[in-house]
Design a protein around this motif. Sequence first.
Motif, PDB file in Angstrom:
ATOM      1  N   ALA A 195       0.816  -1.219   0.000  1.00 34.85           N
ATOM      2  CA  ALA A 195       0.000   0.000   0.000  1.00 34.85           C
ATOM      3  C   ALA A 195       0.847   1.265   0.000  1.00 34.85           C
ATOM      4  O   ALA A 195       0.322   2.362  -0.197  1.00 34.85           O
ATOM      5  CB  ALA A 195      -0.920   0.000   1.222  1.00 34.85           C
ATOM      6  N   ASP A 196       2.154   1.129   0.209  1.00 32.74           N
ATOM      7  CA  ASP A 196       3.028   2.303   0.293  1.00 32.74           C
ATOM      8  C   ASP A 196       3.726   2.629  -1.020  1.00 32.74           C
ATOM      9  O   ASP A 196       4.619   3.480  -1.050  1.00 32.74           O
ATOM     10  CB  ASP A 196       4.085   2.088   1.385  1.00 32.74           C
ATOM     11  N   ASN A 197       3.348   1.968  -2.087  1.00 34.40           N
ATOM     12  CA  ASN A 197       3.946   2.250  -3.392  1.00 34.40           C
ATOM     13  C   ASN A 197       3.283   3.492  -3.986  1.00 34.40           C
ATOM     14  O   ASN A 197       2.106   3.480  -4.351  1.00 34.40           O
ATOM     15  CB  ASN A 197       3.763   1.041  -4.317  1.00 34.40           C
ATOM     16  N   ASP A 198       4.036   4.583  -4.072  1.00 31.82           N
ATOM     17  CA  ASP A 198       3.467   5.862  -4.525  1.00 31.82           C
ATOM     18  C   ASP A 198       2.939   5.794  -5.956  1.00 31.82           C
ATOM     19  O   ASP A 198       1.918   6.409  -6.282  1.00 31.82           O
ATOM     20  CB  ASP A 198       4.519   6.971  -4.426  1.00 31.82           C
ATOM     21  N   GLU A 199       3.646   5.072  -6.814  1.00 33.43           N
ATOM     22  CA  GLU A 199       3.205   4.970  -8.211  1.00 33.43           C
ATOM     23  C   GLU A 199       1.852   4.272  -8.302  1.00 33.43           C
ATOM     24  O   GLU A 199       0.975   4.697  -9.070  1.00 33.43           O
ATOM     25  CB  GLU A 199       4.237   4.201  -9.033  1.00 33.43           C
ATOM     26  N   VAL A 200       1.685   3.214  -7.531  1.00 33.34           N
ATOM     27  CA  VAL A 200       0.414   2.488  -7.530  1.00 33.34           C
ATOM     28  C   VAL A 200      -0.698   3.369  -6.959  1.00 33.34           C
ATOM     29  O   VAL A 200      -1.805   3.434  -7.505  1.00 33.34           O
ATOM     30  CB  VAL A 200       0.533   1.173  -6.725  1.00 33.34           C
ATOM     31  N   THR A 201      -0.394   4.058  -5.871  1.00 37.25           N
ATOM     32  CA  THR A 201      -1.392   4.935  -5.244  1.00 37.25           C
ATOM     33  C   THR A 201      -1.849   6.023  -6.211  1.00 37.25           C
ATOM     34  O   THR A 201      -3.047   6.322  -6.319  1.00 37.25           O
ATOM     35  CB  THR A 201      -0.812   5.580  -3.969  1.00 37.25           C
ATOM     36  N   TYR A 202      -0.898   6.617  -6.922  1.00 38.01           N
ATOM     37  CA  TYR A 202      -1.230   7.679  -7.876  1.00 38.01           C
ATOM     38  C   TYR A 202      -2.090   7.137  -9.023  1.00 38.01           C
ATOM     39  O   TYR A 202      -3.110   7.739  -9.389  1.00 38.01           O
ATOM     40  CB  TYR A 202       0.054   8.293  -8.431  1.00 38.01           C
ATOM     41  N   ALA A 203      -1.682   6.002  -9.577  1.00 37.55           N
ATOM     42  CA  ALA A 203      -2.445   5.406 -10.681  1.00 37.55           C
ATOM     43  C   ALA A 203      -3.844   5.001 -10.221  1.00 37.55           C
ATOM     44  O   ALA A 203      -4.831   5.188 -10.949  1.00 37.55           O
ATOM     45  CB  ALA A 203      -1.697   4.196 -11.236  1.00 37.55           C
ATOM     46  N   LEU A 204      -3.941   4.469  -9.000  1.00 35.80           N
ATOM     47  CA  LEU A 204      -5.245   4.078  -8.469  1.00 35.80           C
ATOM     48  C   LEU A 204      -6.134   5.306  -8.283  1.00 35.80           C
ATOM     49  O   LEU A 204      -7.344   5.263  -8.564  1.00 35.80           O
ATOM     50  CB  LEU A 204      -5.068   3.333  -7.144  1.00 35.80           C
ATOM     51  N   GLY A 205      -5.538   6.412  -7.839  1.00 35.02           N
ATOM     52  CA  GLY A 205      -6.296   7.657  -7.716  1.00 35.02           C
ATOM     53  C   GLY A 205      -6.875   8.093  -9.050  1.00 35.02           C
ATOM     54  O   GLY A 205      -8.036   8.514  -9.135  1.00 35.02           O
ATOM     55  N   LYS A 206      -6.084   7.982 -10.108  1.00 32.90           N
ATOM     56  CA  LYS A 206      -6.571   8.363 -11.442  1.00 32.90           C
ATOM     57  C   LYS A 206      -7.667   7.412 -11.917  1.00 32.90           C
ATOM     58  O   LYS A 206      -8.629   7.836 -12.579  1.00 32.90           O
ATOM     59  CB  LYS A 206      -5.406   8.382 -12.433  1.00 32.90           C
ATOM     60  N   ALA A 207      -7.530   6.134 -11.563  1.00 32.61           N
ATOM     61  CA  ALA A 207      -8.575   5.172 -11.934  1.00 32.61           C
ATOM     62  C   ALA A 207      -9.874   5.481 -11.193  1.00 32.61           C
ATOM     63  O   ALA A 207     -10.965   5.451 -11.782  1.00 32.61           O
ATOM     64  CB  ALA A 207      -8.108   3.751 -11.625  1.00 32.61           C
ATOM     65  N   TYR A 208      -9.766   5.781  -9.907  1.00 34.33           N
ATOM     66  CA  TYR A 208     -10.957   6.164  -9.134  1.00 34.33           C
ATOM     67  C   TYR A 208     -11.604   7.415  -9.727  1.00 34.33           C
ATOM     68  O   TYR A 208     -12.832   7.513  -9.820  1.00 34.33           O
ATOM     69  CB  TYR A 208     -10.577   6.437  -7.679  1.00 34.33           C
ATOM     70  N   LEU A 209     -10.789   8.368 -10.122  1.00 40.88           N
ATOM     71  CA  LEU A 209     -11.312   9.606 -10.708  1.00 40.88           C
ATOM     72  C   LEU A 209     -12.078   9.297 -11.989  1.00 40.88           C
ATOM     73  O   LEU A 209     -13.162   9.849 -12.239  1.00 40.88           O
ATOM     74  CB  LEU A 209     -10.143  10.557 -10.996  1.00 40.88           C
ATOM     75  N   ALA A 210     -11.529   8.384 -12.794  1.00 36.52           N
ATOM     76  CA  ALA A 210     -12.159   8.035 -14.069  1.00 36.52           C
ATOM     77  C   ALA A 210     -13.444   7.233 -13.887  1.00 36.52           C
ATOM     78  O   ALA A 210     -14.336   7.272 -14.745  1.00 36.52           O
ATOM     79  CB  ALA A 210     -11.176   7.248 -14.936  1.00 36.52           C
ATOM     80  N   THR A 211     -13.548   6.502 -12.767  1.00 38.34           N
ATOM     81  CA  THR A 211     -14.748   5.689 -12.535  1.00 38.34           C
ATOM     82  C   THR A 211     -15.772   6.395 -11.650  1.00 38.34           C
ATOM     83  O   THR A 211     -16.802   5.811 -11.298  1.00 38.34           O
ATOM     84  CB  THR A 211     -14.369   4.340 -11.884  1.00 38.34           C
ATOM     85  N   GLY A 212     -15.496   7.640 -11.275  1.00 40.54           N
ATOM     86  CA  GLY A 212     -16.457   8.412 -10.491  1.00 40.54           C
ATOM     87  C   GLY A 212     -16.360   8.220  -8.991  1.00 40.54           C
ATOM     88  O   GLY A 212     -17.207   8.726  -8.247  1.00 40.54           O
ATOM     89  N   ASN A 213     -15.329   7.527  -8.516  1.00 39.68           N
ATOM     90  CA  ASN A 213     -15.120   7.366  -7.072  1.00 39.68           C
ATOM     91  C   ASN A 213     -14.258   8.531  -6.566  1.00 39.68           C
ATOM     92  O   ASN A 213     -13.082   8.364  -6.224  1.00 39.68           O
ATOM     93  CB  ASN A 213     -14.432   6.024  -6.780  1.00 39.68           C
ATOM     94  N   TYR A 214     -14.876   9.710  -6.525  1.00 37.35           N
ATOM     95  CA  TYR A 214     -14.103  10.935  -6.321  1.00 37.35           C
ATOM     96  C   TYR A 214     -13.474  11.038  -4.929  1.00 37.35           C
ATOM     97  O   TYR A 214     -12.344  11.512  -4.795  1.00 37.35           O
ATOM     98  CB  TYR A 214     -14.986  12.155  -6.593  1.00 37.35           C
ATOM     99  N   GLN A 215     -14.185  10.607  -3.905  1.00 41.81           N
ATOM    100  CA  GLN A 215     -13.620  10.695  -2.558  1.00 41.81           C
ATOM    101  C   GLN A 215     -12.417   9.756  -2.407  1.00 41.81           C
ATOM    102  O   GLN A 215     -11.398  10.117  -1.810  1.00 41.81           O
ATOM    103  CB  GLN A 215     -14.677  10.362  -1.502  1.00 41.81           C
ATOM    104  N   LYS A 216     -12.543   8.553  -2.975  1.00 44.75           N
ATOM    105  CA  LYS A 216     -11.412   7.622  -2.918  1.00 44.75           C
ATOM    106  C   LYS A 216     -10.222   8.159  -3.715  1.00 44.75           C
ATOM    107  O   LYS A 216      -9.061   7.994  -3.317  1.00 44.75           O
ATOM    108  CB  LYS A 216     -11.829   6.248  -3.450  1.00 44.75           C
ATOM    109  N   ALA A 217     -10.533   8.803  -4.838  1.00 45.76           N
ATOM    110  CA  ALA A 217      -9.466   9.416  -5.635  1.00 45.76           C
ATOM    111  C   ALA A 217      -8.754  10.486  -4.821  1.00 45.76           C
ATOM    112  O   ALA A 217      -7.516  10.536  -4.770  1.00 45.76           O
ATOM    113  CB  ALA A 217     -10.039  10.016  -6.916  1.00 45.76           C
ATOM    114  N   LEU A 218      -9.548  11.335  -4.161  1.00 45.88           N
ATOM    115  CA  LEU A 218      -8.968  12.407  -3.349  1.00 45.88           C
ATOM    116  C   LEU A 218      -8.106  11.838  -2.227  1.00 45.88           C
ATOM    117  O   LEU A 218      -7.003  12.339  -1.961  1.00 45.88           O
ATOM    118  CB  LEU A 218     -10.079  13.280  -2.767  1.00 45.88           C
ATOM    119  N   ASP A 219      -8.591  10.787  -1.586  1.00 54.98           N
ATOM    120  CA  ASP A 219      -7.826  10.166  -0.497  1.00 54.98           C
ATOM    121  C   ASP A 219      -6.457   9.690  -0.998  1.00 54.98           C
ATOM    122  O   ASP A 219      -5.439   9.858  -0.317  1.00 54.98           O
ATOM    123  CB  ASP A 219      -8.598   8.989   0.097  1.00 54.98           C
TER     124      ASP A 219
END
Length: 475
Positions: A360-384
């Motif tokens: 869970a501490d991999n910054d690249e994965v966290t950033y990419a997951l945030g963009k995926a959440y943003l694209a799927t409409g999970n905005y709060q998870k993206a922001l987190d």
Amino acid sequence: LMRKLIQNQYIYFALILFVLLFRANPCLAEFTIADEKKLGKEFYDKLEEHQLILKNKVLNDYINKIGNLILTQTKKAPFEFRFSIVDSSAINAFATPGGYIYINKGLITAAENEGELAGVIAHEIGHANARHVASIIEKSKKLNIATLAAIIAGAFLGGGGQATAAIAAFSMAGSSTLTLKFMREHEEEADRLGISYLVGAGYYPAAMIDFLKIMKQNEFLSKTMPSYLLTHPGTDDRIFYMDSLILTQYPQKGAKNIIGNFNRIQVLVPLDTTDELNKKYRQLEESLKKDPANVDLLYTFAFVEDQLGQTSSALIHYQKALSLSPRDQDVLKNIGLIYLKTGQADLAQNYLLRAAGLNADNDEVTYALGKAYLATGNYQKALDCFLRLETASQDNDDINYQIAMAYGKLNKQGESHYYFGLHFKKEKKKESALFHFKEALNYFPKNSERSIAIQQAIKDLETGGRQKSEEKPKP
């Protein structure tokens, strides 16, 4: 053209270093630790100012892991070490005063294993710990200015073309014999220290020799001397000397890879031309024919395919790698990135969640997951996700923009404007930054912490703008 520009930059910086040495201590009687720290910092700042330091978190983390592992085997130096990658294809490495160690990206791609790269880093740490530049300065009363310049130029320039000419010109003006004597003495001491650090860290003793042999082979095949040999003289003598050290003092075997994933790290090094990328593609293609079930080869081949725009083929090879190694975080992440790039955000999210579950501490994965959440409409998870990276991802120029987007989607316009302001301020787009900061003020109480921070940001931008406009034009 780019390589020529970089060579010119090296000449420029070597001359700056030379001038700074005299400015720091005109008498040249003593070059103190404080002088080293100051000069090393100034030199680093110049490289960074001219964007010659490679900004890649994964590559830099890798180099620092190797460097810090080697440092565990050294006596405590009077300064903190800093390891950086220079954005140059020249095969070279160098140490400047104050514990600053530089590895050219071309050297990383030239090495055949992690041990060879570690050997180069250990050698440069040896130079730094032995304070060779300080030694040159303190002995410089016996030298004329041209000879001292030759030593400094030889110590820090990449080779080839104008760089070689610069060294030659300096040497002809001074005492080339004395210059070479100093450099060879220093090389021998750095080798002796470096090999002890290298072996102590667990690497195989012959790593330094193996890398020198690669350089000798490149010299023979290309008919030109690699810059590493130009700036690290006495290669044959060094090989003989280290051979004798290994035979008499270091019989242990050691490892070629300790940190691991060397091939994957190499493929992250940006190449200067498409021709170089195609050459890498052909090399990996041949290697895969011999070893089709090698996960690292499949990963690196897919990575290069993706860079060449062969997305579908890259996905096939990543999936094959995943079938052989189902818990490989790098593979899961890159599959997710391909799906994200091709507009399949739901699939991307699934793979990235699997990757995040492994670390869970991999910054690249966290950033990419945030963009995926943003694209799927999970905005709060993206922001987190993005807020977790706000302070961690210093090299990510995009993070404030993504936070602003997430806040905007959540209809938190004040925060959105604030982070857009931060983004444009960092991008040095003053008018856009001011617009968003001023808009943000409308959403926060006048004396709130956020409002005060915004007002200060506006003041900084406006004051800086006035000062710049008041400067007299240069004649």
